[in-house]
Design an enzyme around this catalytic site. Structure first.
Site, PDB file in Angstrom:
ATOM      1  N   GLY A  97     -22.351 -71.317 -16.879  1.00  0.00           N
ATOM      2  CA  GLY A  97     -22.196 -72.763 -16.738  1.00  0.00           C
ATOM      3  C   GLY A  97     -20.836 -73.183 -17.276  1.00  0.00           C
ATOM      4  O   GLY A  97     -19.844 -72.456 -17.136  1.00  0.00           O
ATOM      5  N   SER A  98     -20.819 -74.329 -17.921  1.00  0.00           N
ATOM      6  CA  SER A  98     -19.563 -74.891 -18.419  1.00  0.00           C
ATOM      7  C   SER A  98     -18.824 -73.897 -19.321  1.00  0.00           C
ATOM      8  O   SER A  98     -17.683 -73.515 -19.057  1.00  0.00           O
ATOM      9  CB  SER A  98     -19.876 -76.192 -19.171  1.00  0.00           C
ATOM     10  OG  SER A  98     -18.707 -76.754 -19.694  1.00  0.00           O
ATOM     11  N   ARG A 139     -30.004 -67.219  -8.442  1.00  0.00           N
ATOM     12  CA  ARG A 139     -29.459 -68.545  -8.745  1.00  0.00           C
ATOM     13  C   ARG A 139     -28.035 -68.652  -8.168  1.00  0.00           C
ATOM     14  O   ARG A 139     -27.328 -67.637  -8.069  1.00  0.00           O
ATOM     15  CB  ARG A 139     -29.388 -68.745 -10.259  1.00  0.00           C
ATOM     16  CG  ARG A 139     -30.724 -68.513 -10.953  1.00  0.00           C
ATOM     17  CD  ARG A 139     -31.589 -69.709 -10.979  1.00  0.00           C
ATOM     18  NE  ARG A 139     -31.001 -70.808 -11.709  1.00  0.00           N
ATOM     19  CZ  ARG A 139     -31.591 -72.010 -11.795  1.00  0.00           C
ATOM     20  NH1 ARG A 139     -32.734 -72.234 -11.194  1.00  0.00           N
ATOM     21  NH2 ARG A 139     -31.027 -72.974 -12.495  1.00  0.00           N
ATOM     22  N   SER A 182     -25.372 -69.531  -9.468  1.00  0.00           N
ATOM     23  CA  SER A 182     -24.333 -69.075 -10.400  1.00  0.00           C
ATOM     24  C   SER A 182     -24.004 -67.594 -10.188  1.00  0.00           C
ATOM     25  O   SER A 182     -22.875 -67.160 -10.423  1.00  0.00           O
ATOM     26  CB  SER A 182     -24.780 -69.299 -11.846  1.00  0.00           C
ATOM     27  OG  SER A 182     -26.021 -68.695 -12.073  1.00  0.00           O
ATOM     28  N   GLU A 204     -31.423 -75.107 -26.031  1.00  0.00           N
ATOM     29  CA  GLU A 204     -32.888 -75.179 -26.089  1.00  0.00           C
ATOM     30  C   GLU A 204     -33.550 -74.026 -25.338  1.00  0.00           C
ATOM     31  O   GLU A 204     -34.761 -73.870 -25.392  1.00  0.00           O
ATOM     32  CB  GLU A 204     -33.367 -76.548 -25.569  1.00  0.00           C
ATOM     33  CG  GLU A 204     -33.162 -76.804 -24.080  1.00  0.00           C
ATOM     34  CD  GLU A 204     -31.730 -77.149 -23.665  1.00  0.00           C
ATOM     35  OE1 GLU A 204     -30.852 -77.205 -24.540  1.00  0.00           O
ATOM     36  OE2 GLU A 204     -31.504 -77.356 -22.459  1.00  0.00           O
ATOM     37  N   HIS A 211     -22.278 -72.090 -30.018  1.00  0.00           N
ATOM     38  CA  HIS A 211     -22.670 -73.239 -30.854  1.00  0.00           C
ATOM     39  C   HIS A 211     -23.802 -72.719 -31.737  1.00  0.00           C
ATOM     40  O   HIS A 211     -24.629 -71.913 -31.287  1.00  0.00           O
ATOM     41  CB  HIS A 211     -23.141 -74.375 -29.940  1.00  0.00           C
ATOM     42  CG  HIS A 211     -23.735 -75.571 -30.629  1.00  0.00           C
ATOM     43  ND1 HIS A 211     -23.226 -76.107 -31.788  1.00  0.00           N
ATOM     44  CD2 HIS A 211     -24.795 -76.350 -30.287  1.00  0.00           C
ATOM     45  CE1 HIS A 211     -23.953 -77.167 -32.129  1.00  0.00           C
ATOM     46  NE2 HIS A 211     -24.910 -77.329 -31.239  1.00  0.00           N
ATOM     47  N   GLU A 257      -9.942-102.063 -17.577  1.00  0.00           N
ATOM     48  CA  GLU A 257      -9.675-102.381 -18.979  1.00  0.00           C
ATOM     49  C   GLU A 257     -10.400-101.433 -19.939  1.00  0.00           C
ATOM     50  O   GLU A 257      -9.813-100.965 -20.914  1.00  0.00           O
ATOM     51  CB  GLU A 257     -10.124-103.835 -19.261  1.00  0.00           C
ATOM     52  CG  GLU A 257      -9.748-104.343 -20.630  1.00  0.00           C
ATOM     53  CD  GLU A 257      -8.236-104.359 -20.843  1.00  0.00           C
ATOM     54  OE1 GLU A 257      -7.492-104.653 -19.893  1.00  0.00           O
ATOM     55  OE2 GLU A 257      -7.790-104.056 -21.971  1.00  0.00           O
ATOM     56  N   SER A 313       1.615-102.927 -27.170  1.00  0.00           N
ATOM     57  CA  SER A 313       2.362-104.104 -27.632  1.00  0.00           C
ATOM     58  C   SER A 313       2.016-104.423 -29.087  1.00  0.00           C
ATOM     59  O   SER A 313       0.952-104.019 -29.589  1.00  0.00           O
ATOM     60  CB  SER A 313       1.997-105.305 -26.759  1.00  0.00           C
ATOM     61  OG  SER A 313       0.615-105.588 -26.928  1.00  0.00           O
TER      62      SER A 313
HETATM   63  N1  LIG Z   1     -20.654 -77.611 -22.469  1.00  0.00           N
HETATM   64  C1  LIG Z   1     -19.697 -77.368 -23.365  1.00  0.00           C
HETATM   65  O1  LIG Z   1     -18.526 -77.624 -23.115  1.00  0.00           O
HETATM   66  C2  LIG Z   1     -20.003 -76.759 -24.679  1.00  0.00           C
HETATM   67  C3  LIG Z   1     -21.121 -75.978 -24.854  1.00  0.00           C
HETATM   68  N2  LIG Z   1     -21.275 -75.257 -25.987  1.00  0.00           N
HETATM   69  C4  LIG Z   1     -22.417 -74.371 -26.108  1.00  0.00           C
HETATM   70  O2  LIG Z   1     -22.367 -73.401 -25.068  1.00  0.00           O
HETATM   71  C5  LIG Z   1     -23.692 -73.037 -24.678  1.00  0.00           C
HETATM   72  C6  LIG Z   1     -23.855 -73.214 -23.176  1.00  0.00           C
HETATM   73  O3  LIG Z   1     -23.769 -74.583 -22.873  1.00  0.00           O
HETATM   74  P1  LIG Z   1     -23.212 -75.086 -21.480  1.00  0.00           P
HETATM   75  O4  LIG Z   1     -22.078 -74.227 -21.056  1.00  0.00           O
HETATM   76  O5  LIG Z   1     -23.010 -76.553 -21.601  1.00  0.00           O
HETATM   77  O6  LIG Z   1     -24.444 -74.804 -20.517  1.00  0.00           O
HETATM   78  P2  LIG Z   1     -24.597 -75.103 -18.957  1.00  0.00           P
HETATM   79  O7  LIG Z   1     -25.775 -75.979 -18.798  1.00  0.00           O
HETATM   80  O8  LIG Z   1     -23.319 -75.546 -18.373  1.00  0.00           O
HETATM   81  O9  LIG Z   1     -24.928 -73.648 -18.370  1.00  0.00           O
HETATM   82  C7  LIG Z   1     -26.055 -72.986 -18.797  1.00  0.00           C
HETATM   83  C8  LIG Z   1     -26.139 -71.589 -18.222  1.00  0.00           C
HETATM   84  O10 LIG Z   1     -27.289 -71.011 -18.832  1.00  0.00           O
HETATM   85  C9  LIG Z   1     -28.137 -70.514 -17.836  1.00  0.00           C
HETATM   86  N3  LIG Z   1     -29.546 -70.704 -18.209  1.00  0.00           N
HETATM   87  C10 LIG Z   1     -30.181 -71.842 -18.529  1.00  0.00           C
HETATM   88  N4  LIG Z   1     -31.470 -71.616 -18.806  1.00  0.00           N
HETATM   89  C11 LIG Z   1     -31.666 -70.288 -18.647  1.00  0.00           C
HETATM   90  C12 LIG Z   1     -32.795 -69.447 -18.772  1.00  0.00           C
HETATM   91  N5  LIG Z   1     -33.972 -69.921 -19.136  1.00  0.00           N
HETATM   92  N6  LIG Z   1     -32.626 -68.124 -18.522  1.00  0.00           N
HETATM   93  C13 LIG Z   1     -31.423 -67.645 -18.167  1.00  0.00           C
HETATM   94  N7  LIG Z   1     -30.308 -68.394 -18.020  1.00  0.00           N
HETATM   95  C14 LIG Z   1     -30.433 -69.707 -18.250  1.00  0.00           C
HETATM   96  C15 LIG Z   1     -27.825 -71.303 -16.601  1.00  0.00           C
HETATM   97  O11 LIG Z   1     -28.228 -70.436 -15.607  1.00  0.00           O
HETATM   98  P3  LIG Z   1     -28.279 -70.740 -14.044  1.00  0.00           P
HETATM   99  O12 LIG Z   1     -26.874 -70.526 -13.646  1.00  0.00           O
HETATM  100  O13 LIG Z   1     -29.212 -69.687 -13.598  1.00  0.00           O
HETATM  101  O14 LIG Z   1     -28.784 -72.126 -13.891  1.00  0.00           O
HETATM  102  C16 LIG Z   1     -26.322 -71.541 -16.725  1.00  0.00           C
HETATM  103  O15 LIG Z   1     -25.592 -70.466 -16.182  1.00  0.00           O
HETATM  104  C17 LIG Z   1     -24.625 -73.895 -25.526  1.00  0.00           C
HETATM  105  O16 LIG Z   1     -24.977 -73.159 -26.656  1.00  0.00           O
HETATM  106  C18 LIG Z   1     -23.740 -75.082 -25.906  1.00  0.00           C
HETATM  107  O17 LIG Z   1     -24.120 -75.733 -27.085  1.00  0.00           O
HETATM  108  C19 LIG Z   1     -20.349 -75.282 -27.003  1.00  0.00           C
HETATM  109  C20 LIG Z   1     -19.233 -76.052 -26.893  1.00  0.00           C
HETATM  110  C21 LIG Z   1     -19.021 -76.935 -25.770  1.00  0.00           C
END
Ligand SMILES: NC(=O)C1=CN([C@@H]2O[C@H](COP(=O)(O)OP(=O)(O)OC[C@H]3O[C@@H](n4cnc5c(N)ncnc54)[C@H](OP(=O)(O)O)[C@@H]3O)[C@@H](O)[C@H]2O)C=CC1
Ligand SMILES: CC[C@](O)(C(C)=O)C(=O)O
Length: 337
Positions: free
Chosen positions: A26-27, A51, A53, A84, A107, A226, A251
């Site tokens: 993800g992110s 998935r 991804s 979570e 995190h 604004e 300003s």
């Molecule tokens: N977002 C951010 O910029 C920041 C995030 N973090 C930390 O990084 C971590 C990831 O967050 P973030 O990148 O936002 O997450 P995203 O929601 O962007 O991505 C989550 C990823 O986890 C996978 N996933 C979710 N649930 C499951 C599961 N049950 N089994 C297997 N894979 C799963 C998803 O898989 P699928 O592709 O299959 O849906 C996806 O690839 C967290 O711990 C967050 O606190 C820390 C700093 C900043």
């Protein structure tokens, strides 16, 4: 002892000859996997089969496996799945974490609040970028970087900090500065920041300003420019040169209003509510609420996400941004997930 690290303080050789698994794409997951790969690290991505991804990661040229296979193949496993969900994902990883391997997180939430309990014979570290993942990737590709926090919860090999710093360097974060902290401090301060300032605070401030202007009869377009559009430009000046630099450019009328009216908006009562929110984080009350919310299928989260997407500032903003073709393609849209 310095607790701030830059490129010259971190050594990529701590990841040499090791396979590093990034669990999640993800992110943060895509940023870690791609930046590490581009820094010369051997990366494998662990995902759920079927998935979207999976295909995205393969298209980006990455080796993808299911989560247990990636954990088995790797010496260092970084969990970048929603906080979570760490507990359920950890169950697939744990059987593959032999003595001497390293577990990383982006995190500290799951480790600090006991959602995962790693065995004592592995390293446990954190590399937490202080930036959204898409910007961790974007700035890296521009030769820049974002700051990060590192921490070590378990040092079974005696090299956990060096591994964390090597990861942070491959991610591009030692270009900007990496601060060493604890899981507790990172977790609590990160939750506090996103709830009161970065996400909850800033959206609340922008919406409040927008709503007051619109309720008073000003057009939504004017209120958007604004309160939201110009916010980015003002924050950019502070990002580049601090508040004094922003105040140099605005300003003197604006600067006087800042000093005399600003404290009436963000007053001691706001700080008192921030302290209350910090106490809820420190006591574990927020973590419990968020974990339970997920266990019952996210009813509050889902409803609030829908309501917020329908807010007039989002409706007018979409129209106005469409007239600014130079804006980057928004993250979360096709091709920029
Ligand atoms: N977002 C951010 O910029 C920041 C995030 N973090 C930390 O990084 C971590 C990831 O967050 P973030 O990148 O936002 O997450 P995203 O929601 O962007 O991505 C989550 C990823 O986890 C996978 N996933 C979710 N649930 C499951 C599961 N049950 N089994 C297997 N894979 C799963 C998803 O898989 P699928 O592709 O299959 O849906 C996806 O690839 C967290 O711990 C967050 O606190 C820390 C700093 C900043
Ligand atoms: C501000 C939100 C954040 O804490 C971050 C990008 O640092 C997050 O968890 O996404």
């Amino acid at each position: 002892m310095t607790r701030l690290y830059y490129d010259s303080d971190a050594d990529l050789r701590y990841l040499e000859g090791k396979t590093c698994a990034v669990i999640g794409f993800g992110s943060q997951g895509h940023a870690h996997a791609l930046n590490l790969r581009d820094s010369g690290v051997d990366v494998v991505v662990g995902l759920r089969p079927g998935r979207p991804s999976w295909e995205r990661a393969e298209k980006a040229g990455l080796r993808v496996m299911d989560i247990p296979a990636a954990a088995e193949a790797a010496d260092v496993v970084m969990i970048l799945v929603n906080d979570e969900r760490h507990a359920e994902v950890w169950k697939q990883i744990a059987p593959h974490m032999k003595a001497g391997k390293a577990l990383g997180v982006g995190h500290g939430f799951s480790v600090h609040f006991g959602q995962i309990q790693p065995p004592g014979d592995i390293d446990v570290f954190m590399v937490a970028p202080k930036a959204p993942g898409h910007l961790v990737r974007r700035l890296y590709t521009e030769g820049k970087g974002t700051p990060a926090l590192v921490a070590v919860a378990q040092d079974a090999t005696g090299k956990a900090l060096q591994i964390a710093l090597a990861w942070a360097k491959a991610l591009g974060t030692t270009r900007a500065g990496v601060f060493e902290t604890t899981f507790k401090d990172e977790t609590e301060s990160d939750l506090f920041g996103e709830q009161t300032v970065l996400c909850g605070g800033i959206t609340g401030l922008i919406k409040a300003g927008f709503e007051v202007l619109v309720e008073a009869g000003y057009p939504p377009e004017l209120a958007y420019f604004e309160c939201l559009h110009e916010m980015k430009l003002i924050v950019d000046l502070m990002y580049e040169g601090g508040m004094a630099s922003m105040r140099y450019s605005v300003s003197d009328t604006a600067e006087y209003g800042d000093y005399t009216r600003g404290p009436r908006v963000i007053d001691e009562s706001v700080k008192e509510r921030m302290r209350e929110i910090l106490r809820e984080i420190q006591s574990g009350q927020f973590a419990r609420e968020w974990i339970l919310e997920n266990q019952v299928g996210r009813p509050v989260f889902t409803a609030r996400r829908r309501q917020e997407a329908e807010h007039p500032i989002e409706v007018v903003g979409k129209k106005l941004r469409a007239m600014m073709p130079w804006l980057p393609k928004p993250v979360g849209t096709a091709g920029n997930e």
